[in-house]
Design a protein around this motif. Structure first.
Motif, mmCIF file in Angstrom:
data_model
loop_
_atom_site.group_PDB
_atom_site.id
_atom_site.type_symbol
_atom_site.label_atom_id
_atom_site.label_comp_id
_atom_site.label_asym_id
_atom_site.label_seq_id
_atom_site.Cartn_x
_atom_site.Cartn_y
_atom_site.Cartn_z
ATOM 1 N N VAL A 251 0.854 -1.170 0.000
ATOM 2 C CA VAL A 251 0.000 0.000 0.000
ATOM 3 C C VAL A 251 0.897 1.230 0.000
ATOM 4 N N GLN A 252 0.381 2.356 -0.457
ATOM 5 C CA GLN A 252 1.108 3.610 -0.449
ATOM 6 C C GLN A 252 0.428 4.579 0.498
ATOM 7 N N VAL A 253 1.225 5.183 1.375
ATOM 8 C CA VAL A 253 0.728 6.199 2.288
ATOM 9 C C VAL A 253 1.387 7.521 1.927
ATOM 10 N N THR A 254 0.616 8.600 1.995
ATOM 11 C CA THR A 254 1.114 9.924 1.589
ATOM 12 C C THR A 254 0.766 10.925 2.675
ATOM 13 N N ALA A 255 1.781 11.692 3.067
ATOM 14 C CA ALA A 255 1.592 12.747 4.059
ATOM 15 C C ALA A 255 1.700 14.108 3.377
ATOM 16 N N THR A 256 1.099 15.108 3.974
ATOM 17 C CA THR A 256 1.151 16.478 3.453
ATOM 18 C C THR A 256 1.724 17.399 4.515
ATOM 19 N N ASP A 257 2.409 18.516 4.043
ATOM 20 C CA ASP A 257 3.011 19.507 4.935
ATOM 21 C C ASP A 257 2.524 20.877 4.497
ATOM 22 N N ALA A 258 2.022 21.635 5.462
ATOM 23 C CA ALA A 258 1.449 22.948 5.146
ATOM 24 C C ALA A 258 2.504 24.007 4.908
ATOM 25 N N ASP A 259 3.771 23.726 5.164
ATOM 26 C CA ASP A 259 4.820 24.725 4.940
ATOM 27 C C ASP A 259 5.038 24.951 3.455
ATOM 28 N N ASP A 260 5.838 26.018 3.156
ATOM 29 C CA ASP A 260 6.069 26.434 1.770
ATOM 30 C C ASP A 260 7.040 25.464 1.115
ATOM 31 N N PRO A 261 6.594 24.742 0.082
ATOM 32 C CA PRO A 261 7.514 23.795 -0.558
ATOM 33 C C PRO A 261 8.590 24.481 -1.402
ATOM 34 N N SER A 262 8.378 25.796 -1.738
ATOM 35 C CA SER A 262 9.358 26.491 -2.588
ATOM 36 C C SER A 262 10.435 27.202 -1.784
ATOM 37 N N TYR A 263 10.322 27.138 -0.486
ATOM 38 C CA TYR A 263 11.293 27.843 0.360
ATOM 39 C C TYR A 263 11.946 26.840 1.288
ATOM 40 N N GLY A 264 13.150 26.555 1.060
ATOM 41 C CA GLY A 264 13.903 25.661 1.928
ATOM 42 C C GLY A 264 13.383 24.227 1.853
ATOM 43 N N ASN A 265 13.613 23.495 2.899
ATOM 44 C CA ASN A 265 13.205 22.087 2.987
ATOM 45 C C ASN A 265 12.078 21.865 3.989
ATOM 46 N N SER A 266 11.354 22.937 4.290
ATOM 47 C CA SER A 266 10.323 22.799 5.313
ATOM 48 C C SER A 266 9.231 21.815 4.898
ATOM 49 N N ALA A 267 8.965 21.699 3.595
ATOM 50 C CA ALA A 267 7.899 20.812 3.137
ATOM 51 C C ALA A 267 8.434 19.572 2.430
ATOM 52 N N ARG A 268 9.683 19.347 2.479
ATOM 53 C CA ARG A 268 10.246 18.149 1.861
ATOM 54 C C ARG A 268 10.135 16.987 2.850
ATOM 55 N N ILE A 269 9.339 15.953 2.460
ATOM 56 C CA ILE A 269 8.995 14.861 3.381
ATOM 57 C C ILE A 269 9.767 13.602 2.996
ATOM 58 N N ILE A 270 10.262 12.962 4.006
ATOM 59 C CA ILE A 270 10.957 11.680 3.861
ATOM 60 C C ILE A 270 10.240 10.664 4.750
ATOM 61 N N TYR A 271 9.950 9.460 4.176
ATOM 62 C CA TYR A 271 9.237 8.411 4.905
ATOM 63 C C TYR A 271 10.226 7.388 5.443
ATOM 64 N N SER A 272 9.886 6.900 6.615
ATOM 65 C CA SER A 272 10.706 5.842 7.232
ATOM 66 C C SER A 272 9.781 4.927 8.024
ATOM 67 N N ILE A 273 10.239 3.740 8.322
ATOM 68 C CA ILE A 273 9.444 2.748 9.048
ATOM 69 C C ILE A 273 9.959 2.659 10.473
ATOM 70 N N LEU A 274 9.062 2.851 11.430
ATOM 71 C CA LEU A 274 9.432 2.779 12.844
ATOM 72 C C LEU A 274 9.137 1.412 13.442
ATOM 73 N N GLN A 275 8.102 0.735 12.928
ATOM 74 C CA GLN A 275 7.724 -0.570 13.462
ATOM 75 C C GLN A 275 7.252 -1.437 12.290
ATOM 76 N N GLY A 276 7.667 -2.680 12.275
ATOM 77 C CA GLY A 276 7.284 -3.597 11.216
ATOM 78 C C GLY A 276 8.456 -4.207 10.501
ATOM 79 N N GLN A 277 9.622 -3.867 10.898
ATOM 80 C CA GLN A 277 10.810 -4.497 10.338
ATOM 81 C C GLN A 277 11.067 -5.822 11.065
ATOM 82 N N PRO A 278 11.642 -6.757 10.426
ATOM 83 C CA PRO A 278 12.203 -6.758 9.054
ATOM 84 C C PRO A 278 11.214 -7.272 8.014
ATOM 85 N N TYR A 279 9.922 -7.274 8.343
ATOM 86 C CA TYR A 279 8.950 -7.883 7.415
ATOM 87 C C TYR A 279 8.588 -6.959 6.271
#
Length: 789
Positions: free
Chosen positions: A180-208
């Motif tokens: 499945v694909q999950v998508t998050a959104t950030d209300a900050d300005d994506p054109s200014y800096g990295n405030s709206a640049r999102i990176i996904y990571s897994i906190l629970q569910g490894q190594p499956y």
């Protein structure tokens, strides 16, 4: 200094509140006189032309959002080059938020923000600025537009649209299978800096499972994950801005992942050998037991089909797959016999009905087991040699003749003797009987095919040692025909002959019927019992015959009816014949042969009534006599209806008796002696003027004493009449056998008076009181009138 430290310092600097000393300058070039470069320019008036030049320098204002200081946040400064610092100019601000969100110092042109600004609400504001002369209120500079842009800071964490996601993936999937694909959104300005640049990571569910950092697609990370080992997984995904660097904000969501089943497990029997027992008396179709193979899969992947593939009982037993329980039900296919075979062995196979070709390497997807079935001995009922019997017998056999024999045996090894009997419900007339020892069926009453051609009997066989075990067999007895019935006329013939008939004229066609049913079919012969001079019979040889006249003319006055005996015989053996008599009436006919009068009674009875009419009249007379007799009997038994039909109808009714009483001389309505002699009161008698509806035992009424008050006595008699059910409320005379003794007027009755009406003196009535004055005047007046006359 490392890159991480530089970024951290930059981030801290961005969070610190600091004003933007941005300044918009309104500059005006000084007045310059043109220099003479060896020539002079002049206009029409001869004066030198001077051009005044005005210049603008435009800058944007920038403001950081989410200012947390206690003072107003400084935005920038507006300045005109004509401002000499003497306060003669006035700066005016208009546009988005002017005067509320943004204020300006009229003298210095400094712009401040009055509250915290959120870029996510609005990213920029457009305002207009102007400098005017404070004294003349005239603009010294034209109105100019500028923009205040809000610089974004990382003040919003990434958010997922769903707090909990649900997904599924087939078990045994290869590594990297998308879940499945999950998508998050950030209300900050994506054109200014990295405030709206999102990176996904897994906190629970490894190594499956794993997640792609940029897209948020969750994929399987381990091969051959087995649902039978673990079915549910909970994966926690984190979305972090600032490119996932330290100091970025983050949000999480939970994904519940279920491994769906695939057919990767074959069915397995828990036992290699299964033992079952079945009584030999079990009927065909009886379930004797079940087998079940277990399958770790679910749904259609666990569906199993059972079959018998080998063994010495394949023709004696069947197996049926029960879909709801996934069991194989073993049933009896043919009747069992303990004395013939006591043990059967079956090889049963269970196989998946839906096999996935991807997992053939895990197969085969079937299993087998051995089923041993032991047949148990029971005390079986007798067995007939046939399933049914058919006997044929002629209807003319003698009584006691054996028509057939049924045979039965005890299938058990003990071979108990058999006793036979007839079910009398199938032979209510007791036409047949059976020998209890050998099963011979014989007749006990004569047979008649014409009454019943078939007899369906039921013979019961039971063991002498165990009479409860019985067996029935149907016996069909067919009665064969014997020529024992003579033919007779098919219908009743109403035959007539016209008085003007000629010789050889056809007057009737006759036919016959026979109750017998010969094999060659019916064949009848017709003839006269004796030679008849008036009529003859001509056989048509098709089971019919014609009646013809032998002479001309007939007369009703001479003979009105002729009797013609006709002999009818068949051709079967022995030959049966009967004589039927035709009644031929002589009738008057017209020239066309139509009947005009055909009744001999018309000549004998002048009234013209036939025998049928006389019988009808006689029946009517009898019926009338019966009605008259019944009416007289009912009239005698009719009870006199009460004048008041309902005891509840207690109203004032006027009853007319339509008769006149006999007065004092009428001694039938009451006993006059009781008035003359009060001591001669008798027991209560029934009324003689009417017939009581119901006779009740009269109740004895005690006699009132001579000195009892009249009122008490009358009340007592009134109460007795009210409670006496034999005395309906008729408007009739009631007799009271008492006359008062203590009254000062003494007796008012004239029954014992010896004087006449003319001798009476009524003056004493005035002495009785005012109540008798009217009476005294009436009688006294009569005397006066009499004397006067």
């Amino acid at each position: 200094m490392t890159i991480q430290q530089v970024l951290l310092l930059l981030l801290l600097w961005m969070w610190l509140p600091h004003p933007c000393h941005t300044e918009m300058l309104f500059r005006r070039t000084p007045d310059l006189r043109p220099k003479n470069f060896g020539g002079r320019a002049s206009g029409n008036d001869g004066k030198a032309i001077h051009r005044q030049k005005r210049g603008w320098m435009w800058n944007q204002f920038f403001l950081l959002e989410e200012y947390t200081g206690s003072d107003y946040q400084y935005v920038g400064k507006l300045h005109s080059d004509q401002d000499k610092g003497d306060g003669s100019l006035k700066y005016i601000l208009s546009g988005d938020g002017a005067g509320t969100l943004f204020i300006i110092d009229e003298k210095t042109g400094d712009i401040h923000a009055t509250r915290r600004i959120d870029r996510e609400e609005k990213a920029f504001y457009t305002l207009r600025a102007q400098a005017i002369n404070r004294r003349t209120l005239r603009p010294v500079e034209p109105e100019s537009e500028f923009v205040i842009k809000i610089h974004d800071i990382n003040d919003n964490e990434p958010t997922f649209p769903e707090e909990i996601y649900t997904a599924s993936v087939p078990e045994m999937s290869v590594v990297g299978t998308s879940v499945v694909q999950v998508t998050a959104t950030d209300a900050d300005d994506p054109s200014y800096g990295n405030s709206a640049r999102i990176i996904y990571s897994i906190l629970q569910g490894q190594p499956y499972f794993s997640v792609e950092p940029e897209t948020g697609i969750i994929r399987t990370a381990l091969p051959n994950m087995n649902r039978e080992n673990r079915e549910q997984y909970q994966v926690v995904i984190q979305a972090k801005d600032m490119g996932g660097q330290m100091g970025g904000l983050s949000g999480t969501t939970t994904v519940n992942i279920t491994l769906t089943d695939v057919n990767d497990n074959p069915p397995r029997f828990p036992q290699s050998t299964i033992h079952l027992r079945v009584p030999e008396s079990s009927p065909v179709g009886t379930a004797i037991g079940s087998v079940k193979a277990t399958d770790a899969d679910t749904g259609k992947n666990a569906e199993v089909e059972y079959r018998i593939i080998d063994g010495d009982g394949t023709d004696m037993f069947d197996i049926v797959t029960q879909k709801d329980t996934q069991e194989g039900i073993i049933t009896v296919r043919k009747p069992l016999d303990y004395e013939t075979r006591r043990l059967y062995t079956l090889k049963v196979e269970a196989e998946n009905t839906h096999v996935d070709p991807r997992f053939y390497y895990l197969g085969p997807f079937k299993d087998t087991t051995i089923v041993k079935i032991s047949v148990e001995d029971v005390d079986e009922p007798p067995i007939f040699s046939r399933s049914s019997y058919l006997f044929e017998v002629h209807e003319d056999i003698e009584l006691g003749t054996i028509i057939g024999t049924v045979m039965a045996r005890d299938p058990d090894s003990a071979s108990s003797p058999i006793r036979f009997s007839l079910d009398r419900h199938t032979d209510l007339d007791r036409i047949f009987n059976i020998h209890s020892g050998n099963g011979s069926i014989y007749t006990s009453k004569p047979l008649d095919r014409e009454i019943s051609q078939w007899h369906n009997l039921s013979v019961i066989a039971s063991e002498i040692n165990n009479p409860k075990d019985t067996t029935r067999v149907p016996v069909y007895v067919r009665i064969l025909d014997v020529n024992d019935n003579a033919p007779q006329f098919a219908v009743f013939y109403d035959t007539f002959v016209c008085e003007n008939a000629r010789a050889g004229q056809l007057i009737q066609t006759i036919s016959a019927v026979d109750k017998d049913d010969p094999l060659g079919g019916q064949k009848f012969f017709f003839s006269l019992a004796a030679v008849n001079p008036n009529f003859t019979v001509q056989d048509n040889e098709d089971n019919t015959a014609r009646i013809l006249t032998r002479r001309n003319g007939f007369s009703r006055h001479e003979i009105s009816t002729y009797l013609l005996p006709v002999v009818i015989s068949d051709n079967d053996y022995p030959i049966q014949s009967s004589t039927g008599t035709l009644t031929i009436r002589v009738c008057a006919c017209d020239s066309r042969g139509n009947i005009q009068s055909c009744s001999a009674e018309a000549l004998l009875l002048p009234a013209g009534l036939s025998t049928g009419a006389l019988v009808a009249i006689l029946l009517c007379i009898i019926i009338l006599l019966v009605i008259v007799v019944l009416f007289a009997a009912l009239k005698r038994q009719r009870k006199k209806e009460p004048l008041i039909l309902s005891k509840e109808d207690i109203r004032d009714n006027i009853v007319s008796y339509n008769d006149e009483g006999g007065g004092e001389e009428d001694t039938q309505a009451f006993d006059i002696g009781t008035l003359r002699n009060p001591a001669a009161i008798e027991d209560k008698k029934l009324r003689r003027d009417i017939i009581p509806e119901t006779l009740f035992v009269p109740r004895r009424t005690p006699s009132a004493p001579d000195n009892t008050d009249v009122r008490d006595f009358i009340n007592q008699r009134l109460k007795e009449h009210d409670t006496d059910p034999s005395a309906p409320p008729y408007d009739s005379l009631a007799t009271y056998a008492y006359e008062g003794n203590d009254s000062i007027a003494e007796s008012l009755s004239s029954l014992e008076s010896g004087t006449t009406e003319g001798d009476q003196n009524y003056d004493y009535l005035r002495e009785w009181g005012p109540r008798f004055n009217k009476l005294a005047e009436m009688y006294g007046g009569g005397e006066s009138d009499k004397d006067t006359s």
